[in-house]
Design a protein around this motif. Structure first.
Motif, PDB file in Angstrom:
ATOM      1  N   GLU A  84       4.996 -86.412  50.316  1.00  0.00           N
ATOM      2  CA  GLU A  84       5.607 -85.238  49.680  1.00  0.00           C
ATOM      3  C   GLU A  84       5.223 -83.941  50.411  1.00  0.00           C
ATOM      4  OE1 GLU A  84       7.771 -85.455  47.396  1.00  0.00           O
ATOM      5  OE2 GLU A  84       7.421 -87.245  46.196  1.00  0.00           O
ATOM      6  N   THR A 141       7.144 -80.582  49.739  1.00  0.00           N
ATOM      7  CA  THR A 141       7.115 -79.858  48.465  1.00  0.00           C
ATOM      8  C   THR A 141       5.722 -79.644  47.890  1.00  0.00           C
ATOM      9  OG1 THR A 141       7.473 -81.978  47.330  1.00  0.00           O
ATOM     10  CG2 THR A 141       9.428 -80.623  47.788  1.00  0.00           C
ATOM     11  N   ASP A 171       4.303 -76.047  47.504  1.00  0.00           N
ATOM     12  CA  ASP A 171       5.023 -75.232  46.516  1.00  0.00           C
ATOM     13  C   ASP A 171       4.634 -75.629  45.091  1.00  0.00           C
ATOM     14  OD1 ASP A 171       6.361 -73.839  48.488  1.00  0.00           O
ATOM     15  OD2 ASP A 171       8.162 -75.097  48.396  1.00  0.00           O
ATOM     16  N   ASP A 201       7.497 -83.510  43.467  1.00  0.00           N
ATOM     17  CA  ASP A 201       8.771 -83.244  44.139  1.00  0.00           C
ATOM     18  C   ASP A 201       9.485 -81.992  43.646  1.00  0.00           C
ATOM     19  OD1 ASP A 201       9.575 -84.026  41.633  1.00  0.00           O
ATOM     20  OD2 ASP A 201      10.468 -85.922  42.261  1.00  0.00           O
ATOM     21  N   LYS A 202       8.776 -81.166  42.882  1.00  0.00           N
ATOM     22  CA  LYS A 202       9.291 -79.886  42.364  1.00  0.00           C
ATOM     23  C   LYS A 202      10.261 -80.036  41.201  1.00  0.00           C
ATOM     24  CE  LYS A 202      10.012 -76.330  45.036  1.00  0.00           C
ATOM     25  NZ  LYS A 202      10.469 -75.426  46.125  1.00  0.00           N
ATOM     26  N   ARG A 258      15.379 -82.945  41.957  1.00  0.00           N
ATOM     27  CA  ARG A 258      14.450 -83.396  42.988  1.00  0.00           C
ATOM     28  C   ARG A 258      14.855 -82.793  44.337  1.00  0.00           C
ATOM     29  NH1 ARG A 258      11.537 -88.191  43.240  1.00  0.00           N
ATOM     30  NH2 ARG A 258      12.632 -88.915  41.373  1.00  0.00           N
ATOM     31  N   GLU A 259      13.887 -82.192  45.054  1.00  0.00           N
ATOM     32  CA  GLU A 259      14.200 -81.568  46.334  1.00  0.00           C
ATOM     33  C   GLU A 259      14.010 -82.505  47.517  1.00  0.00           C
ATOM     34  OE1 GLU A 259      12.774 -77.776  47.277  1.00  0.00           O
ATOM     35  OE2 GLU A 259      13.560 -76.820  45.468  1.00  0.00           O
ATOM     36  N   SER A 260      13.190 -83.536  47.338  1.00  0.00           N
ATOM     37  CA  SER A 260      12.968 -84.481  48.426  1.00  0.00           C
ATOM     38  C   SER A 260      12.579 -85.828  47.835  1.00  0.00           C
ATOM     39  CB  SER A 260      11.859 -83.991  49.362  1.00  0.00           C
ATOM     40  OG  SER A 260      10.623 -83.933  48.670  1.00  0.00           O
TER      41      SER A 260
END
Length: 232
Positions: free
Chosen positions: A10, A13, A16, A85-86, A189-191
């Motif tokens: 991860e 992310t 962040d 994963d934000k 989910r960003e990634s």
């Protein structure tokens, strides 16, 4: 209160996520690095989190339980499990805390049913009926556990589980852990990918595994009931 973040690859992310938590005043943060092959562990350390590194990849639940056991051994009264994963927002943790104070529940689940795909909604509906666990967002990893729930999930029996969803909830129910659920906001989910819902084959495996857990629980209840009837 401890924040536990299971993480596998991860690096895109994790900084962040930790920054978001720190900005909201949450400073006791443990990242359980599930044998990442990227820079997740290094970036987490640089961002101010404590990192527990797994020797090999064990999956999200066993990484989470490592954090749970850390909380138990260090006598934390509460912990929050938080995704790397934000999807989860530090601003929403207060909703879990407020709900726990109001209900006195041992477990509070941060629920966001609107995020569910078709496969996720089918799974949720099926397992709510089969397990009897009345939770809208069964697969949410955004949870607040108190010390009693932490103690239960530190047990060896919990190590046999594979997902932080129905199996965990059924085990907590066996130990008379009271639960509550509160609606929260989540981001997309960003990634990375969902371990359960990234393909229909993964969904089929998850459905089969969790169905067996539910049927095992039903069979155990039937056996206990039969024993009680025989005693009468």
């Amino acid at each position: 209160m401890l924040i536990v973040i299971p993480a596998h690859n991860e690096e895109a992310t994790i900084q962040d996520v930790i920054h978001d938590l720190l900005m909201h005043g949450y400073r006791d943060i443990v990242v359980v690095d599930d044998a990442s092959t990227d820079n997740t562990a290094q970036l987490a350390k640089q961002s101010g989190a404590k990192v527990l590194s797994m020797p090999y990849n064990l999956g999200a639940w066993k990484a989470t339980q490592t954090g749970v056991r850390y909380a138990y051994e260090n006598n934390y009264s509460h912990l929050v499990t938080f995704d790397a994963d934000k999807q989860h927002l530090a601003s929403q943790i207060q909703h879990l805390i407020d709900n726990q104070k109001m209900t006195n529940a041992n477990l509070v689940i941060g629920s966001c049913p609107s995020r569910g795909s078709l496969s996720r909604r089918i799974a949720w509906k099926f397992f709510r009926g089969l397990s009897g666990v009345k939770v809208n967002d069964l697969t949410s990893g955004f949870r607040l556990y108190d010390h009693q729930a932490i103690s239960v999930l530190s047990k060896k029996e919990a190590s046999l589980l594979e997902y932080q969803d129905v199996g965990v909830l059924l085990m907590l129910k066996t130990f008379h852990i009271e639960k509550s659920e509160v609606n929260v906001e989540m981001q997309r989910r960003e990634s990375g990918i969902s371990r359960i819902f990234y393909s229909w084959w993964a969904v089929i495996y998850y459905m089969g595994y969790t169905t067996m857990l539910c049927l095992s629980k039903i069979a155990k209840k039937a056996h206990l009931l039969s024993d009680e009837i025989e005693k009468v």
